[in-house]
Structures are given as C-alpha cells and as structure tokens.
Design an enzyme around this catalytic site. Structure first.
Site: not given
Ligand code: APR
Length: 336
Positions: A9, A11, A13, A111, A118, A141, A143, A198
């Site tokens: 991921g 994004g 984080i 969450r 998720n 990490i 949720n 959490h």
């Molecule tokens: N495999 C890998 N990455 C994925 C997949 C997958 N199958 N599906 C979605 N993603 C990616 C998304 O494309 C996105 O870029 O996961 C990333 C998540 O990033 P954000 O949407 O920016 O979320 P973020 O704030 O980083 O939080 C991620 O951590 O704290 C927890 O609740 C929060 O579950 C969330 C996670």
C-alpha cells in the site's frame, strides 16, 4: 540495516514509511506494492490505457529516489502495481486498504465498518506475501487492525513471533502526548501504555502511566485523566474529522517504525503490540494489544502486567469486541 523492507500500500501511510525507511537507513532496498490507480471499466478505452500506465507506488518511489542525493542516501527503491516489488523482503509493513474518511455531514465510520472491504484487500495481500516474501516479519497497520492481523494469520499461519499489528504504540503515543500537554512537561518524560483492541474500547492503563518515573496522579487530577483517556480512545476519529480526506498517516507510520527499529536493531524494547494470545491476559487465539519484548526474532516475549480490577474488566470488554469482529471476519472469509 536490513537488505529489504516491503511496504504494501503506497498511499498516505505507505509514502511516509518509504521516505522514513530511506532517511533512517533501515534497509538497503525498499519495495512498494500498490495496484492504484485502477482503471475504471466504464471509462473510455483511451482513458483506461492512460490509467494502466500510471502507478502511485512507482511514482512515489521515483519521487523519493530523486531526492536521495539531497539527503545523501543510497537506498534502492522499487515500486510495482502487483506484489513483485516485495520479492526478497525480510520485513513487510502492510498498509493496504481504505482508511476512515469523514462523510459530507462530518460523521465517519468506525474502524470495524471498514471490515468487508479491507478483508478482501487483505486476502490479496496474503497471497502477495506468500508468493514473494513468505518468511518476512510482518507488521500490519490496516484497519480494523486486530481483525486484519487475525486474517493474515488465518491465511499465512506464520510463526507467532513473526506477525504483529501496530496500534498500541500509536494509541500510547497519543495518551503520552495528551498527558504531557496537560502536565506541561516534555513528552520524553511521559511513560504510558494503551492495551486491548484498536477500537473505542481500548484500555489506557492509568496504573502504569508515569511522568519521570512518578505516578501520573501526582501531576493530574482524576477528572483530567479521565478526559485524557476518553480523548485517547477517540483520538483516531478526532484526526479523521479534522482532515476530511482520510485518517492519521504520519503518527501511524512513525509508530510502526518504532516497532520495526526494535526488531532491526534487536533492541528488546517493551512496546504494546497486537499479538496472538495463547492464554495470556485470559485470551486464547485472538490478536489483542499487550506489552511485548521486541527483538531480532520479532515478538520475543509477551509481558503480563498486574492490572487493577477495573483495568482487567476494561481489557476483557475490549477483547470481547475484538472477538466479535474476528467472528464476522471468519464468516466473511468463507465467502472469499
Ligand atoms: N494491495 C496493495 N495495496 C492496496 C490494495 C491491495 N490489494 N488495495 C488497495 N491498496 C492501496 C490503495 O491503492 C491505497 O493507495 O492501499 C493504499 C492505502 O492508502 P490510503 O488510502 O492513503 O490510506 P492510508 O491513510 O495510508 O491508510 C491505510 O491504514 O490506518 C490504516 O485505516 C487505515 O486501513 C487504512 C490503512
């Protein structure tokens, strides 16, 4: 320094993780896997062709890599839309999935409400880990934290010491920050721990909260502490409500790296970790946040605290909430 850390991921984080891993020299190579952006089948074909070529993970890796000469780092960064960027990682940090996001009316989901979406993501993530780095240490990490770690365990069955969830370090940091602010002392002086799941039933442990080794009650009255503990339980939501576009992303990344550094540098540091309990704290077979010694083998030992009766009851309530979400997860997993 590890040979390679994988970030699942890319994004908010994931982006902070990749830049910090490079800056802190935690690994020679960083691999970031993220399928985004995904083409929308209802878009015209030429638009889909453009989106197919775009990649948030490859783009973020290139952005960080191009800054490395400025900060004098030689880290290699690889991104991929599939999970191949994880190949050979000794540690993976999982952030894949949707975060909580404020609705137009200012409310936001719990969450637990992220579970259905998720969970599907986590099933894919588990396949990716199995294929490209089956022996990696996993810090998750995403949720709802405890249920996602439970799912990774169901799908991967790694040794207990190699799978952990990050929540307690962040929740405890929030507790410490609020206590330091109220007592008007350095955050470095505050020692506090938050246990349990959490969720809004997490357990800030007042009996082990200290300022410079002195019980916190010497500095703050019971009313102030109760307000701080309530704010701690809802601290994630407070940030979601303020940001509008998503949830906290810097503090969760730093908190996960606190755990990663304890492992990488074999610190044997006691941190609250979401770990599989096998009878400790009266819980069997669930992943719940408790203090652990973290070292080179991951979870070296679960530490059992002497909780007050009130704290024990609060922990049991929190663990019951985790059990409920995991039951729902188990039922959903049968359909995936
Ligand atoms: N495999 C890998 N990455 C994925 C997949 C997958 N199958 N599906 C979605 N993603 C990616 C998304 O494309 C996105 O870029 O996961 C990333 C998540 O990033 P954000 O949407 O920016 O979320 P973020 O704030 O980083 O939080 C991620 O951590 O704290 C927890 O609740 C929060 O579950 C969330 C996670």
């Amino acid at each position: 320094m590890l040979k390679k850390i994988g970030v699942i991921g890319g994004g908010y984080i994931g982006g902070v993780l990749a830049q910090e891993i490079a800056h802190r020299r935690l690994a020679r190579e960083i691999g970031v896997s993220d399928p985004a952006p995904m083409p929308n089948p209802s878009d015209p074909e030429d638009r889909q062709t453009v989106v197919k070529k775009q990649s948030v993970s490859i783009g973020k890796c290139l952005d960080i890599a191009e800054g490395l000469p400025v900060v004098s780092r030689d880290t290699k960064l690889v991104g991929s839309k599939d999970y191949s960027a994880l190949a050979g990682a000794e540690m993976v940090i999982n952030t894949a999935g949707v975060p909580r996001k404020a609705r137009p009316d200012g409310t936001f989901p719990s969450r637990e409400e992220l579970l259905a979406i998720n969970l599907k993501v986590t099933v894919e993530v588990a396949k990716g880990i199995k294929q490209y780095c089956p022996d990696a240490m996993i810090i998750s990490i995403a949720n709802p934290l405890d249920a996602i770690v439970f799912t990774l365990d169901k799908r991967l069955s790694p040794p207990k010491n190699r799978l952990m969830g990050m929540a307690g370090v962040l929740d405890s940091a929030r507790y410490c920050y609020f206590v330091a602010e109220a007592a008007n002392v350095s955050v470095e002086n505050v020692n506090a721990i938050v246990l349990g799941g959490h969720g809004d039933d997490m357990v800030p442990v007042r009996s082990s909260c200290q300022i410079a080794g002195i019980p916190v009650a010497k500095f703050l009255d019971a009313d102030t502490l109760a307000k701080i503990e309530t704010r701690t339980r809802k601290a994630g939501g407070e940030v979601v409500g303020l940001l509008g576009f998503g949830s906290a992303f810097v503090s969760p990344a730093w908190a996960a790296l606190e755990m990663a550094e304890a492992v990488i540098f074999d610190k044997r540091k006691i941190l609250p970790v979401c770990v599989k309990l096998e009878g400790e704290y009266g819980v069997k077979g669930l992943f719940v946040g408790v203090p652990c010694i973290l070292g080179k083998n991951g979870i070296e030992k679960v530490v059992e605290l002497d909780l007050t009766d009130e704290e024990k009851a609060a922990f049991a309530k929190s663990a019951a909430g985790v059990a409920k979400t995991c039951e729902e997860a188990e039922a959903m997993l049968k359909t995936l």
